[in-house]
Design a protein around this motif. Structure first.
Motif, PDB file in Angstrom:
ATOM      1  N   TYR A 107       0.842  -1.276   0.148  1.00  0.00           N
ATOM      2  CA  TYR A 107      -0.021   0.035  -0.037  1.00  0.00           C
ATOM      3  C   TYR A 107       0.912   1.144   0.099  1.00  0.00           C
ATOM      4  O   TYR A 107       1.970   1.170   0.202  1.00  0.00           O
ATOM      5  CB  TYR A 107      -0.761   0.142   1.169  1.00  0.00           C
ATOM      6  N   THR A 108       0.241   2.336  -0.310  1.00  0.00           N
ATOM      7  CA  THR A 108       0.909   3.776  -0.643  1.00  0.00           C
ATOM      8  C   THR A 108       0.141   4.513   0.523  1.00  0.00           C
ATOM      9  O   THR A 108      -0.962   4.315   0.809  1.00  0.00           O
ATOM     10  CB  THR A 108       1.114   4.535  -1.825  1.00  0.00           C
ATOM     11  N   ALA A 109       0.740   5.820   1.101  1.00  0.00           N
ATOM     12  CA  ALA A 109       0.291   6.592   2.009  1.00  0.00           C
ATOM     13  C   ALA A 109      -0.931   7.303   1.051  1.00  0.00           C
ATOM     14  O   ALA A 109      -1.697   7.910   1.645  1.00  0.00           O
ATOM     15  CB  ALA A 109       1.152   7.478   2.595  1.00  0.00           C
ATOM     16  N   GLU A 110      -0.920   7.232  -0.270  1.00  0.00           N
ATOM     17  CA  GLU A 110      -1.958   7.823  -1.136  1.00  0.00           C
ATOM     18  C   GLU A 110      -3.176   6.912  -1.387  1.00  0.00           C
ATOM     19  O   GLU A 110      -3.831   7.268  -2.374  1.00  0.00           O
ATOM     20  CB  GLU A 110      -1.055   8.272  -2.496  1.00  0.00           C
ATOM     21  N   HIS A 111      -3.357   6.094  -0.612  1.00  0.00           N
ATOM     22  CA  HIS A 111      -4.389   5.023  -0.783  1.00  0.00           C
ATOM     23  C   HIS A 111      -4.545   4.298  -1.960  1.00  0.00           C
ATOM     24  O   HIS A 111      -5.493   3.921  -2.283  1.00  0.00           O
ATOM     25  CB  HIS A 111      -5.744   5.782  -0.360  1.00  0.00           C
ATOM     26  N   GLU A 112      -3.387   3.794  -2.384  1.00  0.00           N
ATOM     27  CA  GLU A 112      -3.038   3.040  -3.423  1.00  0.00           C
ATOM     28  C   GLU A 112      -2.802   1.549  -2.921  1.00  0.00           C
ATOM     29  O   GLU A 112      -2.104   1.391  -2.284  1.00  0.00           O
ATOM     30  CB  GLU A 112      -2.422   3.456  -4.612  1.00  0.00           C
ATOM     31  N   TRP A 113      -3.160   0.453  -3.799  1.00  0.00           N
ATOM     32  CA  TRP A 113      -2.608  -0.729  -3.625  1.00  0.00           C
ATOM     33  C   TRP A 113      -1.940  -1.330  -4.772  1.00  0.00           C
ATOM     34  O   TRP A 113      -2.228  -1.047  -5.739  1.00  0.00           O
ATOM     35  CB  TRP A 113      -3.874  -1.929  -3.116  1.00  0.00           C
ATOM     36  N   LEU A 114      -0.892  -2.106  -4.426  1.00  0.00           N
ATOM     37  CA  LEU A 114      -0.119  -2.769  -5.397  1.00  0.00           C
ATOM     38  C   LEU A 114      -0.104  -4.475  -5.286  1.00  0.00           C
ATOM     39  O   LEU A 114       0.157  -4.814  -4.141  1.00  0.00           O
ATOM     40  CB  LEU A 114       1.485  -2.481  -5.495  1.00  0.00           C
ATOM     41  N   LEU A 115      -0.583  -5.065  -6.208  1.00  0.00           N
ATOM     42  CA  LEU A 115      -0.329  -6.350  -6.217  1.00  0.00           C
ATOM     43  C   LEU A 115       1.041  -6.637  -7.106  1.00  0.00           C
ATOM     44  O   LEU A 115       1.003  -6.598  -8.568  1.00  0.00           O
ATOM     45  CB  LEU A 115      -1.414  -7.184  -7.154  1.00  0.00           C
ATOM     46  N   VAL A 116       2.163  -7.179  -6.629  1.00  0.00           N
ATOM     47  CA  VAL A 116       3.484  -7.099  -7.329  1.00  0.00           C
ATOM     48  C   VAL A 116       3.560  -8.843  -7.875  1.00  0.00           C
ATOM     49  O   VAL A 116       3.285  -9.634  -6.966  1.00  0.00           O
ATOM     50  CB  VAL A 116       4.596  -7.183  -6.401  1.00  0.00           C
ATOM     51  N   VAL A 170       6.043   6.410 -16.104  1.00  0.00           N
ATOM     52  CA  VAL A 170       5.731   6.841 -14.871  1.00  0.00           C
ATOM     53  C   VAL A 170       6.825   6.871 -14.061  1.00  0.00           C
ATOM     54  O   VAL A 170       7.770   6.049 -14.067  1.00  0.00           O
ATOM     55  CB  VAL A 170       4.458   6.164 -14.523  1.00  0.00           C
ATOM     56  N   ALA A 171       6.906   7.972 -13.163  1.00  0.00           N
ATOM     57  CA  ALA A 171       7.441   7.978 -12.083  1.00  0.00           C
ATOM     58  C   ALA A 171       6.934   8.112 -10.607  1.00  0.00           C
ATOM     59  O   ALA A 171       5.747   8.703 -10.558  1.00  0.00           O
ATOM     60  CB  ALA A 171       8.275   9.179 -12.082  1.00  0.00           C
ATOM     61  N   ALA A 172       7.635   7.398  -9.744  1.00  0.00           N
ATOM     62  CA  ALA A 172       6.872   7.093  -8.397  1.00  0.00           C
ATOM     63  C   ALA A 172       6.687   8.499  -7.830  1.00  0.00           C
ATOM     64  O   ALA A 172       7.559   9.377  -7.863  1.00  0.00           O
ATOM     65  CB  ALA A 172       7.922   6.230  -7.496  1.00  0.00           C
ATOM     66  N   GLY A 173       5.388   8.771  -7.432  1.00  0.00           N
ATOM     67  CA  GLY A 173       5.162   9.866  -6.535  1.00  0.00           C
ATOM     68  C   GLY A 173       4.525  11.085  -7.598  1.00  0.00           C
ATOM     69  O   GLY A 173       3.913  11.980  -7.016  1.00  0.00           O
ATOM     70  N   ARG A 174       4.641  10.842  -8.986  1.00  0.00           N
ATOM     71  CA  ARG A 174       3.918  11.559  -9.974  1.00  0.00           C
ATOM     72  C   ARG A 174       2.415  11.171 -10.213  1.00  0.00           C
ATOM     73  O   ARG A 174       2.087  10.301 -10.365  1.00  0.00           O
ATOM     74  CB  ARG A 174       4.856  11.705 -11.193  1.00  0.00           C
ATOM     75  N   LEU A 232      -4.489  10.483  -9.352  1.00  0.00           N
ATOM     76  CA  LEU A 232      -3.891   8.939  -9.088  1.00  0.00           C
ATOM     77  C   LEU A 232      -2.350   9.254  -9.380  1.00  0.00           C
ATOM     78  O   LEU A 232      -1.786   9.884 -10.315  1.00  0.00           O
ATOM     79  CB  LEU A 232      -4.387   8.003 -10.272  1.00  0.00           C
ATOM     80  N   PHE A 233      -1.478   8.502  -8.348  1.00  0.00           N
ATOM     81  CA  PHE A 233      -0.029   8.798  -8.338  1.00  0.00           C
ATOM     82  C   PHE A 233       0.753   7.627  -8.851  1.00  0.00           C
ATOM     83  O   PHE A 233       0.033   6.335  -8.458  1.00  0.00           O
ATOM     84  CB  PHE A 233       0.247   9.172  -6.899  1.00  0.00           C
ATOM     85  N   ALA A 234       1.883   7.402  -9.462  1.00  0.00           N
ATOM     86  CA  ALA A 234       2.601   6.342  -9.763  1.00  0.00           C
ATOM     87  C   ALA A 234       3.002   5.856  -8.357  1.00  0.00           C
ATOM     88  O   ALA A 234       3.764   6.662  -7.883  1.00  0.00           O
ATOM     89  CB  ALA A 234       3.356   6.556 -10.936  1.00  0.00           C
ATOM     90  N   PRO A 235       2.987   4.626  -8.163  1.00  0.00           N
ATOM     91  CA  PRO A 235       3.806   4.194  -6.749  1.00  0.00           C
ATOM     92  C   PRO A 235       5.002   3.584  -7.071  1.00  0.00           C
ATOM     93  O   PRO A 235       5.797   3.455  -6.171  1.00  0.00           O
ATOM     94  CB  PRO A 235       2.741   2.962  -6.388  1.00  0.00           C
ATOM     95  N   LEU A 252      11.148  -1.848  -6.353  1.00  0.00           N
ATOM     96  CA  LEU A 252       9.963  -1.216  -5.571  1.00  0.00           C
ATOM     97  C   LEU A 252      10.536  -0.118  -4.784  1.00  0.00           C
ATOM     98  O   LEU A 252      11.842  -0.330  -4.396  1.00  0.00           O
ATOM     99  CB  LEU A 252       9.343  -2.367  -4.856  1.00  0.00           C
ATOM    100  N   PRO A 253       9.815   0.958  -4.638  1.00  0.00           N
ATOM    101  CA  PRO A 253      10.458   2.156  -3.868  1.00  0.00           C
ATOM    102  C   PRO A 253      10.474   1.775  -2.186  1.00  0.00           C
ATOM    103  O   PRO A 253       9.631   0.950  -1.981  1.00  0.00           O
ATOM    104  CB  PRO A 253       9.543   3.057  -4.006  1.00  0.00           C
ATOM    105  N   ASP A 254      11.373   2.451  -1.538  1.00  0.00           N
ATOM    106  CA  ASP A 254      11.128   2.041  -0.069  1.00  0.00           C
ATOM    107  C   ASP A 254       9.781   2.793   0.289  1.00  0.00           C
ATOM    108  O   ASP A 254       9.136   3.748  -0.352  1.00  0.00           O
ATOM    109  CB  ASP A 254      12.107   2.833   0.632  1.00  0.00           C
ATOM    110  N   GLY A 255       9.496   2.483   1.475  1.00  0.00           N
ATOM    111  CA  GLY A 255       8.126   3.411   2.095  1.00  0.00           C
ATOM    112  C   GLY A 255       6.673   2.637   1.849  1.00  0.00           C
ATOM    113  O   GLY A 255       5.822   3.107   2.169  1.00  0.00           O
ATOM    114  N   LEU A 256       6.734   1.740   1.136  1.00  0.00           N
ATOM    115  CA  LEU A 256       5.334   0.943   0.908  1.00  0.00           C
ATOM    116  C   LEU A 256       5.034   0.310   2.026  1.00  0.00           C
ATOM    117  O   LEU A 256       5.892  -0.138   2.942  1.00  0.00           O
ATOM    118  CB  LEU A 256       5.602  -0.214  -0.202  1.00  0.00           C
ATOM    119  N   LEU A 257       3.609   0.297   2.389  1.00  0.00           N
ATOM    120  CA  LEU A 257       2.923  -0.234   3.453  1.00  0.00           C
ATOM    121  C   LEU A 257       2.645  -1.553   3.565  1.00  0.00           C
ATOM    122  O   LEU A 257       2.149  -1.912   2.438  1.00  0.00           O
ATOM    123  CB  LEU A 257       2.007   0.831   4.076  1.00  0.00           C
TER     124      LEU A 257
END
Length: 124
Positions: free
Chosen positions: A9-18, A50-54, A68-71, A108-113
């Motif tokens: 998950y991201t703090a921007e309320h998105e989920w990721l299935l890797v 896409v760039a993370a956070g953009r 919608l932000f790119a995670p 994957l970026p750091d900081g995913l929840l």
């Protein structure tokens, strides 16, 4: 679709299935509920970088317009045309048919929840 506990998950309320080097991305049920009835979804074109956070898209509801932000950094492998055609899928099935984009990434970026960390963030 994977169980919510298996997603990132991201703090921007998105989920990721890797899955390997591809992340399927959507918004959480918490975000969908806060948005209200989704009436319009704009997604990036397949093949776009896409760039993370953009910001990469927009979700409009009867209450507000959300971004919608790119995670992750990467390339859009697929955009869910079904959601563009039927935006209500974001509300009715946010973790299934309401997914938004699939992004091919190199890291994957750091900081995913984790699931528990995201629940703590939302107070649920």
């Amino acid at each position: 679709m994977a169980a919510e506990q298996d997603l990132k998950y991201t703090a921007e309320h998105e989920w990721l299935l890797v899955d390997g080097d591809t992340a399927t991305v959507g918004i959480t049920s918490y975000a969908a509920e806060k948005l209200g009835d989704v009436v319009f979804v704009e997604l990036p074109a397949e093949g776009s970088d896409v760039a993370a956070g953009r910001v990469v898209g927009e979700i409009e509801s009867t209450k507000s317009v959300g971004e919608l932000f790119a995670p992750v950094d990467g390339t859009v492998a697929e955009a869910n045309q079904a959601v563009v055609d039927a935006p209500e899928l974001v509300n009715s099935d946010p973790f299934g048919e309401g997914w938004l984009i699939k992004v091919t990434f190199s890291a994957l970026p750091d900081g995913l929840l984790s699931y528990d960390e995201y629940k703590a963030l939302t107070g649920e």
